[in-house]
Design a protein around this motif. Structure first.
Motif, PDB file in Angstrom:
ATOM      1  N   GLY A   4       0.801  -1.229   0.000  1.00 33.05           N
ATOM      2  CA  GLY A   4       0.000   0.000   0.000  1.00 33.05           C
ATOM      3  C   GLY A   4       0.830   1.274   0.000  1.00 33.05           C
ATOM      4  O   GLY A   4       0.714   2.113   0.903  1.00 33.05           O
TER       5      GLY A   4
ATOM      6  N   TRP B 295      -3.606  -3.907  -6.428  1.00 35.60           N
ATOM      7  CA  TRP B 295      -4.842  -3.531  -5.736  1.00 35.60           C
ATOM      8  C   TRP B 295      -5.569  -4.752  -5.193  1.00 35.60           C
ATOM      9  O   TRP B 295      -6.283  -4.651  -4.210  1.00 35.60           O
TER      10      TRP B 295
ATOM     11  N   ILE C 292      -3.800  -5.039  -1.835  1.00 36.53           N
ATOM     12  CA  ILE C 292      -4.212  -3.996  -0.878  1.00 36.53           C
ATOM     13  C   ILE C 292      -5.590  -4.338  -0.301  1.00 36.53           C
ATOM     14  O   ILE C 292      -5.802  -4.300   0.905  1.00 36.53           O
TER      15      ILE C 292
END
Ligand code: HSE
Length: 307
Positions: A19, A201, A204
């Motif tokens: 992140g 992503w 994350i």
């Protein structure tokens, strides 16, 4: 209203591997100690308690610049004197500049009767990060001020989300080289491939879901970074070996702490976290590079007023 206050400003781990600039967590150790006094004129005085060579011009100091911003927003004849006992080494990757920035604004707010929200304090503290690295980012100052794990969904406008987390243990090794955040940002590629972005992503989202669901295996699987780590890890001697051997020793996962050179690992138990520390020590002893280690836990409180 009291005229002086002492606070402990904790270290933080920014990025949490996948992140970059959006996730961070607060550590129980190490901490800077800061003493802040309220003055009745508009000025900021910075003093280093232990002779550590900090910039004393407030606008060049990570604790000073946020206070200048705070004072400018208040229509009052007030200022602050800040005495810093620096325990978190600048350039370590565990949020040294953030500890100074967050510590000074939390202390100042306390002296003013807590007139500012935590979000305001993050907004001020980011001016300290700008001094340190040339850009505003909140993934150290937000966890330092809020405690626990924080998601910075956006900095313009500020949108900070506290993420609940399991009681994990954190092992940190700080090889004694300095990596300036500004340099570690400079070397990053400005564009990413869509296939890498999709992996990132996914991780994350997986990491945040893992924290919320208390699913440590999901947390471990999600601690993967295909964008930043391949570039930055070349600055850290022994990085690949530390990561691989710590996982073999039982760590859930980990990677570069902030912009490095510190490396952090998360573990389920203290016994594993200490095994992981031994592995880190063995590797740096073999390489012949001095280091410091910490075995600690996630600090749920953030900056702590001690009197
Ligand atoms: N997100 C920032 C970076 C953290 O990685 O550059 C710096 O501690």
């Amino acid at each position: 209203m009291s005229k002086t206050v002492k606070i402990l400003a904790p270290g933080t781990v920014a990025n949490l591997v996948c992140g970059f600039d959006v996730l961070g967590l607060c550590l129980n150790e190490p901490n800077d100690l800061m003493e802040v006094a309220l003055l009745n004129e508009k000025k900021v005085i910075i003093k280093s308690a232990d002779g550590y060579p900090l910039p004393l011009d407030p606008l060049q100091n990570t604790a000073g610049a946020p206070l200048v911003e705070m004072i400018n927003e208040l229509d009052k004849e007030i200022g602050f004197e800040v005495v810093i006992h620096k325990n978190i080494k600048p350039g370590s990757g565990i949020g040294s500049s953030a500890a100074s920035a967050a510590g000074s604004v939390v202390a100042a707010n306390h002296l003013l009767g807590n007139i500012f929200s935590k979000e305001d304090l993050v907004r001020f503290a980011m001016f300290g990060e700008k001094v340190a690295s040339g850009v505003k980012h909140a993934d150290n100052v937000a966890p330092c001020i809020y405690g626990g794990v924080t998601l910075i969904r956006s900095i313009y406008p500020l949108d900070i989300v506290s993420i609940p987390s399991p009681d994990l243990f954190v092992t940190v090794v700080h090889p004694q080289i300095e990596v300036r955040t500004a340099d570690a940002r400079q070397i990053l590629r400005k564009e990413v491939l869509l296939k890498d972005a999709i992996k990132q992503w996914g991780n994350i989202a997986g990491l945040v879901a893992g924290f919320i669901k208390n699913d440590v295996e999901l947390i471990g699987r999600s601690l993967e970074d295909v964008i930043i780590e391949p570039v930055r890890s070349i600055l850290i001697p022994g990085f690949d070996e530390v990561k691989a051997k710590c996982k073999e020793a039982g760590a859930l996962g980990g990677g570069i702490s902030g912009s490095g050179p510190s490396i952090f690992m998360l573990s389920k138990t203290e016994a594993t976290a200490k095994e992981v520390e031994k592995v880190m020590k063995t590797i740096y002893d073999k390489i012949g590079l001095a280091y410091h280690t910490h075995v600690t836990t996630i600090n749920k409180q953030g900056v702590k007023v001690i009197n």
